[in-house]
Design an enzyme around this catalytic site. Sequence first.
Site, PDB file in Angstrom:
ATOM      1  N   ARG A   4      13.254   5.009  12.402  1.00 36.70           N
ATOM      2  CA  ARG A   4      12.015   5.804  12.336  1.00 36.70           C
ATOM      3  C   ARG A   4      11.186   5.542  13.598  1.00 36.70           C
ATOM      4  O   ARG A   4      11.706   5.136  14.625  1.00 36.70           O
ATOM      5  CB  ARG A   4      11.270   5.464  11.039  1.00 36.70           C
ATOM      6  CG  ARG A   4      12.066   5.861   9.786  1.00 36.70           C
ATOM      7  CD  ARG A   4      11.326   5.519   8.526  1.00 36.70           C
ATOM      8  NE  ARG A   4      10.061   6.239   8.429  1.00 36.70           N
ATOM      9  CZ  ARG A   4       9.087   5.918   7.566  1.00 36.70           C
ATOM     10  NH1 ARG A   4       9.262   4.905   6.718  1.00 36.70           N
ATOM     11  NH2 ARG A   4       7.977   6.609   7.551  1.00 36.70           N
ATOM     12  N   ARG A  35       4.981  10.935  -2.340  1.00 39.64           N
ATOM     13  CA  ARG A  35       4.707  10.562  -0.950  1.00 39.64           C
ATOM     14  C   ARG A  35       5.952  10.806  -0.088  1.00 39.64           C
ATOM     15  O   ARG A  35       6.986  10.160  -0.304  1.00 39.64           O
ATOM     16  CB  ARG A  35       4.346   9.073  -0.921  1.00 39.64           C
ATOM     17  CG  ARG A  35       4.192   8.514   0.458  1.00 39.64           C
ATOM     18  CD  ARG A  35       4.135   6.996   0.433  1.00 39.64           C
ATOM     19  NE  ARG A  35       3.954   6.499   1.781  1.00 39.64           N
ATOM     20  CZ  ARG A  35       4.203   5.260   2.160  1.00 39.64           C
ATOM     21  NH1 ARG A  35       4.638   4.369   1.277  1.00 39.64           N
ATOM     22  NH2 ARG A  35       4.029   4.910   3.403  1.00 39.64           N
ATOM     23  N   HIS A  85      12.784  -2.668   2.106  1.00 40.79           N
ATOM     24  CA  HIS A  85      12.239  -1.402   2.599  1.00 40.79           C
ATOM     25  C   HIS A  85      13.079  -0.264   2.057  1.00 40.79           C
ATOM     26  O   HIS A  85      14.317  -0.309   2.132  1.00 40.79           O
ATOM     27  CB  HIS A  85      12.186  -1.374   4.131  1.00 40.79           C
ATOM     28  CG  HIS A  85      11.227  -2.404   4.634  1.00 40.79           C
ATOM     29  ND1 HIS A  85       9.871  -2.220   4.563  1.00 40.79           N
ATOM     30  CD2 HIS A  85      11.423  -3.652   5.108  1.00 40.79           C
ATOM     31  CE1 HIS A  85       9.266  -3.322   5.004  1.00 40.79           C
ATOM     32  NE2 HIS A  85      10.199  -4.209   5.327  1.00 40.79           N
ATOM     33  N   PRO A 144       0.789  -1.225   0.000  1.00 44.90           N
ATOM     34  CA  PRO A 144       0.000   0.000   0.000  1.00 44.90           C
ATOM     35  C   PRO A 144       0.827   1.284   0.000  1.00 44.90           C
ATOM     36  O   PRO A 144       1.860   1.378   0.657  1.00 44.90           O
ATOM     37  CB  PRO A 144      -0.832  -0.094   1.284  1.00 44.90           C
ATOM     38  CG  PRO A 144      -0.242  -1.188   2.077  1.00 44.90           C
ATOM     39  CD  PRO A 144       0.462  -2.103   1.131  1.00 44.90           C
ATOM     40  N   ASN A 145       0.317   2.238  -0.759  1.00 43.50           N
ATOM     41  CA  ASN A 145       0.863   3.606  -0.879  1.00 43.50           C
ATOM     42  C   ASN A 145       2.168   3.685  -1.674  1.00 43.50           C
ATOM     43  O   ASN A 145       2.695   4.781  -1.861  1.00 43.50           O
ATOM     44  CB  ASN A 145       1.056   4.250   0.510  1.00 43.50           C
ATOM     45  CG  ASN A 145      -0.249   4.326   1.274  1.00 43.50           C
ATOM     46  OD1 ASN A 145      -1.233   4.841   0.743  1.00 43.50           O
ATOM     47  ND2 ASN A 145      -0.294   3.783   2.484  1.00 43.50           N
ATOM     48  N   HIS A 198       4.403  -4.720   9.116  1.00 42.04           N
ATOM     49  CA  HIS A 198       4.457  -4.615  10.570  1.00 42.04           C
ATOM     50  C   HIS A 198       3.431  -5.493  11.281  1.00 42.04           C
ATOM     51  O   HIS A 198       3.529  -5.673  12.486  1.00 42.04           O
ATOM     52  CB  HIS A 198       4.310  -3.147  10.976  1.00 42.04           C
ATOM     53  CG  HIS A 198       5.271  -2.246  10.251  1.00 42.04           C
ATOM     54  ND1 HIS A 198       6.644  -2.383  10.358  1.00 42.04           N
ATOM     55  CD2 HIS A 198       5.070  -1.240   9.354  1.00 42.04           C
ATOM     56  CE1 HIS A 198       7.230  -1.477   9.580  1.00 42.04           C
ATOM     57  NE2 HIS A 198       6.298  -0.783   8.967  1.00 42.04           N
ATOM     58  N   ARG A 213       7.487   0.944  13.542  1.00 40.42           N
ATOM     59  CA  ARG A 213       8.055   0.361  12.313  1.00 40.42           C
ATOM     60  C   ARG A 213       9.201  -0.601  12.609  1.00 40.42           C
ATOM     61  O   ARG A 213       9.766  -1.212  11.709  1.00 40.42           O
ATOM     62  CB  ARG A 213       8.535   1.471  11.379  1.00 40.42           C
ATOM     63  CG  ARG A 213       7.383   2.296  10.865  1.00 40.42           C
ATOM     64  CD  ARG A 213       7.816   3.429   9.961  1.00 40.42           C
ATOM     65  NE  ARG A 213       6.818   4.480   9.995  1.00 40.42           N
ATOM     66  CZ  ARG A 213       5.705   4.479   9.267  1.00 40.42           C
ATOM     67  NH1 ARG A 213       5.461   3.515   8.418  1.00 40.42           N
ATOM     68  NH2 ARG A 213       4.823   5.447   9.386  1.00 40.42           N
ATOM     69  N   GLU A 218      12.666  -9.451   1.253  1.00 38.96           N
ATOM     70  CA  GLU A 218      11.822  -8.315   1.646  1.00 38.96           C
ATOM     71  C   GLU A 218      12.651  -7.033   1.549  1.00 38.96           C
ATOM     72  O   GLU A 218      13.846  -7.032   1.870  1.00 38.96           O
ATOM     73  CB  GLU A 218      11.304  -8.490   3.075  1.00 38.96           C
ATOM     74  CG  GLU A 218      10.465  -7.299   3.528  1.00 38.96           C
ATOM     75  CD  GLU A 218       9.633  -7.592   4.768  1.00 38.96           C
ATOM     76  OE1 GLU A 218       9.007  -8.675   4.840  1.00 38.96           O
ATOM     77  OE2 GLU A 218       9.605  -6.716   5.657  1.00 38.96           O
ATOM     78  N   ASN A 278       7.890  -5.626  -1.041  1.00 35.93           N
ATOM     79  CA  ASN A 278       7.845  -4.572  -0.024  1.00 35.93           C
ATOM     80  C   ASN A 278       6.391  -4.521   0.441  1.00 35.93           C
ATOM     81  O   ASN A 278       5.549  -3.885  -0.202  1.00 35.93           O
ATOM     82  CB  ASN A 278       8.277  -3.231  -0.612  1.00 35.93           C
ATOM     83  CG  ASN A 278       8.300  -2.135   0.447  1.00 35.93           C
ATOM     84  OD1 ASN A 278       7.763  -2.312   1.539  1.00 35.93           O
ATOM     85  ND2 ASN A 278       8.910  -1.007   0.124  1.00 35.93           N
ATOM     86  N   ASP A 318       2.425 -15.583   5.962  1.00 36.88           N
ATOM     87  CA  ASP A 318       2.161 -16.989   5.631  1.00 36.88           C
ATOM     88  C   ASP A 318       2.290 -17.247   4.132  1.00 36.88           C
ATOM     89  O   ASP A 318       2.814 -18.288   3.712  1.00 36.88           O
ATOM     90  CB  ASP A 318       0.753 -17.388   6.114  1.00 36.88           C
ATOM     91  CG  ASP A 318       0.694 -17.584   7.623  1.00 36.88           C
ATOM     92  OD1 ASP A 318       1.759 -17.640   8.267  1.00 36.88           O
ATOM     93  OD2 ASP A 318      -0.430 -17.693   8.158  1.00 36.88           O
ATOM     94  N   TYR A 332      11.063   8.813   1.316  1.00 37.52           N
ATOM     95  CA  TYR A 332      11.070   7.805   0.245  1.00 37.52           C
ATOM     96  C   TYR A 332      11.763   8.263  -1.041  1.00 37.52           C
ATOM     97  O   TYR A 332      11.882   7.482  -1.987  1.00 37.52           O
ATOM     98  CB  TYR A 332       9.626   7.357  -0.054  1.00 37.52           C
ATOM     99  CG  TYR A 332       8.976   6.722   1.159  1.00 37.52           C
ATOM    100  CD1 TYR A 332       9.424   5.498   1.649  1.00 37.52           C
ATOM    101  CD2 TYR A 332       7.941   7.359   1.851  1.00 37.52           C
ATOM    102  CE1 TYR A 332       8.862   4.922   2.772  1.00 37.52           C
ATOM    103  CE2 TYR A 332       7.365   6.790   2.984  1.00 37.52           C
ATOM    104  CZ  TYR A 332       7.842   5.580   3.439  1.00 37.52           C
ATOM    105  OH  TYR A 332       7.280   5.005   4.561  1.00 37.52           O
ATOM    106  N   SER A 388      13.030   2.887   3.123  1.00 36.19           N
ATOM    107  CA  SER A 388      13.542   3.712   4.221  1.00 36.19           C
ATOM    108  C   SER A 388      14.209   2.830   5.279  1.00 36.19           C
ATOM    109  O   SER A 388      13.973   1.613   5.333  1.00 36.19           O
ATOM    110  CB  SER A 388      12.399   4.512   4.854  1.00 36.19           C
ATOM    111  OG  SER A 388      11.472   3.632   5.475  1.00 36.19           O
ATOM    112  N   ALA A 405       3.193  -0.949   4.879  1.00 37.48           N
ATOM    113  CA  ALA A 405       2.669  -0.960   6.253  1.00 37.48           C
ATOM    114  C   ALA A 405       2.286  -2.369   6.712  1.00 37.48           C
ATOM    115  O   ALA A 405       2.369  -2.689   7.906  1.00 37.48           O
ATOM    116  CB  ALA A 405       1.472  -0.023   6.355  1.00 37.48           C
TER     117      ALA A 405
HETATM  118  C1  DQA Z   1       8.205   0.996   3.905  1.00 39.61           C
HETATM  119  C2  DQA Z   1       8.265   1.269   5.412  1.00 39.61           C
HETATM  120  C3  DQA Z   1       6.907   1.047   6.061  1.00 39.61           C
HETATM  121  O1  DQA Z   1       6.990   1.311   7.450  1.00 39.61           O
HETATM  122  C4  DQA Z   1       5.886   1.993   5.456  1.00 39.61           C
HETATM  123  O2  DQA Z   1       4.604   1.743   5.988  1.00 39.61           O
HETATM  124  C5  DQA Z   1       5.861   1.937   3.964  1.00 39.61           C
HETATM  125  C6  DQA Z   1       7.126   1.810   3.231  1.00 39.61           C
HETATM  126  C7  DQA Z   1       9.538   1.311   3.212  1.00 39.61           C
HETATM  127  O3  DQA Z   1       9.694   0.881   2.076  1.00 39.61           O
HETATM  128  O4  DQA Z   1      10.395   2.000   3.761  1.00 39.61           O
HETATM  129  O5  DQA Z   1       4.818   2.127   3.345  1.00 39.61           O
HETATM  130  O6  DQA Z   1       7.936  -0.394   3.707  1.00 39.61           O
END
Ligand code: DQA
Length: 151
Positions: free
Chosen positions: A110, A21, A103, A13-14, A83, A114, A101, A77, A90, A26, A105, A80
């Site tokens: 942070r 954003r 990330h 998401p996002n 977390h 997170r 995986e 990735n 699963d 990011y 950031s 959110a």
């Molecule tokens: C993220 C870090 C997460 O905490 C956050 O909710 C994201 C992006 C990252 O790529 O740094 O949406 O996964």
Amino acid sequence: MTSTHRISVINGPNLGLLGTREPGIYGTGTEENLIGLLEERAADHGLILEYLQSDVEGEIVSAISSAGSISIGLIINPAAYSHYSIAIMDAMKAFPGPVAEVHISQVFTRDPIRRQLLTARAADAVVIGAGLRSYIHAMDIILELFQDRES
Ligand code: DQA
């Protein structure tokens, strides 16, 4: 590596909002920039990129499951969902190939919510805090892990 091998990249998401954003966290690279980088690196490795971004947990679970039958490895990735999503963790555990995986950031510097990365427990490798380059490093790692398993 044959040209029919695929590698899946799934963004949660996002992450479709990359570029606008929270650019201080990011960066200013867009999702389109990211896909361009990934396609280029995939081609260098002789792979075809399968990319999906979804804001919906169930769609991500289904996409991981479908990727399992077509791709040699998974880069994810979960954003959110990283977390707290047991469902995504699963699905990652059930993926037959190597899983990385990512990330963008540095989540550990942070806010405290997170610092728990639930889904990362199902990953063979985790790349954190290298911006969009995190995905490229993850792709190189997936290739190494895949080749280790094949040999
Ligand atoms: C993220 C870090 C997460 O905490 C956050 O909710 C994201 C992006 C990252 O790529 O740094 O949406 O996964």
